[in-house]
Scaffold this motif. Sequence first.
Motif, PDB file in Angstrom:
ATOM      1  N   UNK A   1      13.422  63.790  41.463  1.00 25.71           N
ATOM      2  CA  UNK A   1      14.670  63.664  41.739  1.00 25.71           C
ATOM      3  C   UNK A   1      15.970  62.944  41.591  1.00 25.71           C
ATOM      4  N   UNK A   2      16.968  63.133  41.058  1.00 22.89           N
ATOM      5  CA  UNK A   2      17.714  61.310  40.927  1.00 22.89           C
ATOM      6  C   UNK A   2      19.153  62.299  41.566  1.00 22.89           C
ATOM      7  N   UNK A   3      20.142  61.086  41.596  1.00 24.76           N
ATOM      8  CA  UNK A   3      21.741  61.201  42.319  1.00 24.76           C
ATOM      9  C   UNK A   3      22.304  60.730  41.565  1.00 24.76           C
ATOM     10  N   UNK A   4      23.567  61.433  40.775  1.00 24.86           N
ATOM     11  CA  UNK A   4      23.736  60.995  39.785  1.00 24.86           C
ATOM     12  C   UNK A   4      25.329  60.060  40.127  1.00 24.86           C
ATOM     13  N   UNK A   5      25.679  59.683  39.432  1.00 26.75           N
ATOM     14  CA  UNK A   5      26.997  58.295  40.105  1.00 26.75           C
ATOM     15  C   UNK A   5      28.034  59.573  39.298  1.00 26.75           C
ATOM     16  N   UNK A   6      29.427  60.075  39.817  1.00 22.58           N
ATOM     17  CA  UNK A   6      30.292  60.646  39.964  1.00 22.58           C
ATOM     18  C   UNK A   6      30.910  60.048  38.667  1.00 22.58           C
ATOM     19  N   UNK A   7      30.733  60.373  37.684  1.00 21.21           N
ATOM     20  CA  UNK A   7      31.523  59.271  35.798  1.00 21.21           C
ATOM     21  C   UNK A   7      32.464  60.462  36.169  1.00 21.21           C
ATOM     22  N   UNK A   8      33.458  59.787  35.072  1.00 19.69           N
ATOM     23  CA  UNK A   8      34.734  60.460  34.866  1.00 19.69           C
ATOM     24  C   UNK A   8      35.167  59.929  33.453  1.00 19.69           C
ATOM     25  N   UNK A   9      35.865  60.716  32.667  1.00 16.66           N
ATOM     26  CA  UNK A   9      35.964  60.077  31.385  1.00 16.66           C
ATOM     27  C   UNK A   9      37.894  59.489  31.254  1.00 16.66           C
ATOM     28  N   UNK A  10      37.808  59.108  31.236  1.00 10.04           N
ATOM     29  CA  UNK A  10      39.348  58.325  31.378  1.00 10.04           C
ATOM     30  C   UNK A  10      40.208  57.926  30.818  1.00 10.04           C
ATOM     31  N   UNK A  11      41.559  57.805  30.249  1.00  8.71           N
ATOM     32  CA  UNK A  11      42.062  56.854  29.303  1.00  8.71           C
ATOM     33  C   UNK A  11      43.153  55.911  30.028  1.00  8.71           C
ATOM     34  N   UNK A  12      42.717  54.719  29.650  1.00 12.47           N
ATOM     35  CA  UNK A  12      44.285  54.237  30.339  1.00 12.47           C
ATOM     36  C   UNK A  12      44.774  53.560  29.512  1.00 12.47           C
ATOM     37  N   UNK A  13      46.418  52.832  29.528  1.00  7.81           N
ATOM     38  CA  UNK A  13      47.209  52.439  29.177  1.00  7.81           C
ATOM     39  C   UNK A  13      47.079  50.819  29.025  1.00  7.81           C
ATOM     40  N   UNK A  14      46.873  50.444  28.556  1.00  7.88           N
ATOM     41  CA  UNK A  14      46.846  48.926  28.901  1.00  7.88           C
ATOM     42  C   UNK A  14      47.599  47.929  27.306  1.00  7.88           C
ATOM     43  N   UNK A  15      48.723  47.015  29.178  1.00  8.01           N
ATOM     44  CA  UNK A  15      49.979  46.582  27.884  1.00  8.01           C
ATOM     45  C   UNK A  15      49.518  46.016  26.934  1.00  8.01           C
ATOM     46  N   UNK A  16      48.556  44.890  27.913  1.00  6.68           N
ATOM     47  CA  UNK A  16      48.422  43.373  26.733  1.00  6.68           C
ATOM     48  C   UNK A  16      47.687  43.676  25.339  1.00  6.68           C
ATOM     49  N   UNK A  17      47.036  45.089  25.264  1.00 10.96           N
ATOM     50  CA  UNK A  17      45.844  45.458  23.840  1.00 10.96           C
ATOM     51  C   UNK A  17      47.750  46.176  23.322  1.00 10.96           C
ATOM     52  N   UNK A  18      48.059  46.697  24.404  1.00 15.97           N
ATOM     53  CA  UNK A  18      49.230  47.753  23.369  1.00 15.97           C
ATOM     54  C   UNK A  18      48.381  49.039  22.620  1.00 15.97           C
ATOM     55  N   UNK A  19      47.087  49.241  23.267  1.00 19.81           N
ATOM     56  CA  UNK A  19      46.986  50.623  22.989  1.00 19.81           C
ATOM     57  C   UNK A  19      46.073  51.032  24.643  1.00 19.81           C
ATOM     58  N   UNK A  20      46.475  52.529  24.473  1.00 24.77           N
ATOM     59  CA  UNK A  20      45.562  52.947  25.153  1.00 24.77           C
ATOM     60  C   UNK A  20      43.271  52.841  25.175  1.00 24.77           C
ATOM     61  N   UNK A  21      42.685  52.802  26.051  1.00 24.78           N
ATOM     62  CA  UNK A  21      41.842  52.364  26.037  1.00 24.78           C
ATOM     63  C   UNK A  21      40.676  53.651  26.765  1.00 24.78           C
ATOM     64  N   UNK A  22      39.359  54.051  26.440  1.00 26.75           N
ATOM     65  CA  UNK A  22      38.896  54.973  27.378  1.00 26.75           C
ATOM     66  C   UNK A  22      37.427  54.654  28.005  1.00 26.75           C
ATOM     67  N   UNK A  23      37.759  54.099  29.279  1.00 27.37           N
ATOM     68  CA  UNK A  23      36.398  54.391  29.932  1.00 27.37           C
ATOM     69  C   UNK A  23      35.698  55.181  30.952  1.00 27.37           C
TER      70      UNK A  23
END
Length: 78
Positions: free
Chosen positions: A27-49
């Motif tokens: 079996x395998x234990x998967x990490x609790x992954x979430x797709x989340x958008x963050x606003x990065x002021x230095x880039x001037x845009x949002x990034x999805x991680x």
Amino acid sequence: MSARCQVTGAEPGFGNNVSHSNRRTRRRWNPNLQSHKFYVPSLGRTVTLRVSTKGLKTIDRRGIESVVAQIRARGERV
């Protein structure tokens, strides 16, 4: 897409299911992954991680700017 956190590098863990009769199946234990958008002021845009919940706590502690800088230093595209 792999089950891997972009911040902490958490990957699935592997092991055995052990039944009452002591039979073992993989079996395998998967990490609790979430797709989340963050606003990065230095880039001037949002990034999805794709981050684990522990990665979200890391971002809260260290800040999105330093985390994105670390990801870019590793050579990953953000």
